[in-house]
Design a protein around this motif. Structure first.
Motif, short mmCIF file in Angstrom:
data_model
loop_
_atom_site.label_atom_id
_atom_site.label_comp_id
_atom_site.label_asym_id
_atom_site.label_seq_id
_atom_site.Cartn_x
_atom_site.Cartn_y
_atom_site.Cartn_z
N ASP A 1 -24.74 2.97 -0.34
CA ASP A 1 -23.41 2.34 -0.46
C ASP A 1 -23.22 1.59 -1.76
N ASP A 2 -23.98 1.92 -2.79
CA ASP A 2 -23.80 1.31 -4.11
C ASP A 2 -22.77 2.12 -4.89
N TRP A 3 -21.71 1.45 -5.31
CA TRP A 3 -20.63 2.12 -6.04
C TRP A 3 -21.13 2.55 -7.42
N MET A 4 -20.90 3.81 -7.75
CA MET A 4 -21.32 4.35 -9.04
C MET A 4 -20.21 4.10 -10.06
N LYS A 5 -20.23 2.92 -10.67
CA LYS A 5 -19.17 2.51 -11.58
C LYS A 5 -19.10 3.37 -12.83
N ASP A 6 -20.22 3.96 -13.21
CA ASP A 6 -20.26 4.73 -14.45
C ASP A 6 -19.88 6.20 -14.27
N VAL A 7 -19.50 6.58 -13.04
CA VAL A 7 -19.08 7.96 -12.78
C VAL A 7 -17.57 7.99 -12.55
N ASP A 8 -16.86 8.72 -13.38
CA ASP A 8 -15.40 8.79 -13.29
C ASP A 8 -14.99 10.09 -12.61
N LEU A 9 -14.40 9.98 -11.43
CA LEU A 9 -13.93 11.17 -10.70
C LEU A 9 -12.43 11.39 -10.84
N SER A 10 -11.82 10.83 -11.87
CA SER A 10 -10.38 11.03 -12.08
C SER A 10 -10.06 12.52 -12.16
N TRP A 11 -9.03 12.93 -11.43
CA TRP A 11 -8.66 14.34 -11.44
C TRP A 11 -7.19 14.46 -11.06
N LEU B 1 -13.76 2.50 3.30
CA LEU B 1 -14.25 1.67 2.21
C LEU B 1 -13.44 0.39 2.15
N ARG B 2 -14.09 -0.69 1.78
CA ARG B 2 -13.33 -1.90 1.51
C ARG B 2 -12.60 -1.69 0.20
N CYS B 3 -11.30 -1.95 0.20
CA CYS B 3 -10.55 -1.78 -1.04
C CYS B 3 -9.31 -2.64 -0.98
N ALA B 4 -8.70 -2.82 -2.15
CA ALA B 4 -7.46 -3.60 -2.18
C ALA B 4 -6.38 -2.84 -1.45
N PRO B 5 -5.52 -3.53 -0.69
CA PRO B 5 -4.48 -2.83 0.06
C PRO B 5 -3.55 -2.08 -0.87
N LEU B 6 -3.08 -0.93 -0.43
CA LEU B 6 -2.10 -0.18 -1.18
C LEU B 6 -0.73 -0.77 -0.86
N VAL B 7 0.04 -1.08 -1.88
CA VAL B 7 1.36 -1.64 -1.63
C VAL B 7 2.32 -0.49 -1.52
N TYR B 8 2.29 0.21 -0.40
CA TYR B 8 3.07 1.41 -0.19
C TYR B 8 3.98 1.25 1.01
N LEU B 9 4.24 2.36 1.84
CA LEU B 9 5.17 2.27 2.97
C LEU B 9 5.38 3.47 3.89
N GLY B 10 5.96 3.29 4.99
CA GLY B 10 6.21 4.39 5.93
C GLY B 10 7.54 5.03 5.59
N ILE B 11 7.72 6.31 5.89
CA ILE B 11 8.94 6.94 5.44
C ILE B 11 9.79 7.41 6.59
N ALA B 12 11.06 7.42 6.33
CA ALA B 12 11.99 7.87 7.37
C ALA B 12 12.57 9.20 6.96
N GLY B 13 13.14 9.90 7.92
CA GLY B 13 13.75 11.19 7.61
C GLY B 13 15.04 11.01 6.85
N CYS B 14 15.55 12.10 6.29
CA CYS B 14 16.78 12.02 5.52
C CYS B 14 17.98 11.90 6.45
N ALA B 15 19.04 11.34 5.92
CA ALA B 15 20.25 11.20 6.71
C ALA B 15 20.79 12.56 7.10
N THR B 16 21.40 12.67 8.27
CA THR B 16 21.85 13.97 8.75
C THR B 16 23.30 13.93 9.23
N GLU B 17 24.09 12.94 8.75
CA GLU B 17 25.44 12.80 9.27
C GLU B 17 26.45 13.70 8.57
#
Length: 206
Positions: A183-193, A7-23
């Motif tokens: 492909d019409d967005w159903m704006k009046d249907v809320d699928l929040s869960w 779907l076209r959507c606004a980019p998520l301002v998120y990120l890739g994750i690294a493993g925890c330190a093991t020293e």
């Protein structure tokens, strides 16, 4: 009938994750032999509106150890009488309640590998200041009436939070978009869960 697209959507301002330190050396209470968490589902909400969709959550791989992590499955079912296009029920991110773990869809471009090993028990201090995510569009499923599709997720430690898979209850929330077969967005249907999982130490460790 199953097909996926983005779907076209606004980019998520998120990120890739690294493993925890093991020293550092293992703590006296958490070693490769003793580190273990069990994951269970404690609550699953359904959309509060009249949307033609139901969700369910299961944990086929419940144990988190020094060598492996837990995987979750979220199923989406079309309970209506028409074809619907439904966005993935959850994509990636932190929980809405306690901090300490991250959940990624295995469709996410930056999801950790299936072979992820929770080495954070060696040094449970935060190893990153922040987590960022890639900003691709969200996958969708086209579902015929009564059709169910299942998405798979990987649970990983949050490197910005102290502890290693802290034994807590975590709630995840999402608002998937719904579109009709044109492909019409159903704006009046809320699928929040949302849904909640609990991480617990084995009884013998409590």
């Amino acid at each position: 009938m199953k097909r996926r697209k983005l779907l076209r959507c606004a980019p998520l301002v998120y990120l890739g994750i690294a493993g925890c330190a093991t020293e550092s050396e293992p703590t006296p209470t958490e070693t490769a032999r003793t580190f273990e968490r069990h994951v269970s589902v404690t609550a699953v909400d359904q959309p509060s509106g009249n949307g033609p969709v139901e969700f369910d959550v299961t944990v086929p791989d419940v144990a988190v150890t020094s060598e492996t992590t837990a995987f979750l499955e979220i199923s989406t079912t079309n309970t209506g009488g028409s074809v619907w296009e439904v966005q993935t029920p959850f994509y990636k991110g932190k929980s809405a309640s306690n901090e300490g773990v991250l959940l990624y869809s295995l469709d996410a471009a930056d999801h950790p590998p299936r072979e992820y090993e929770p080495s954070c028990y060696v040094d449970p201090e935060p190893s990153q200041e922040s987590v960022s995510y890639t900003g691709e569009g969200l996958p969708t499923h086209d579902l015929a009436p009564s059709e169910t599709v299942t998405d798979e997720y990987i649970l990983v430690d949050d490197p910005t939070h102290a502890g290693c898979f802290p034994a807590e209850r975590y709630r995840f929330e999402s608002t998937p978009a719904l579109s009709d077969e044109n492909d019409d967005w159903m704006k009046d249907v809320d699928l929040s869960w949302g849904f909640s999982i609990e991480l617990a130490e084995p009884v013998s460790q409590r």
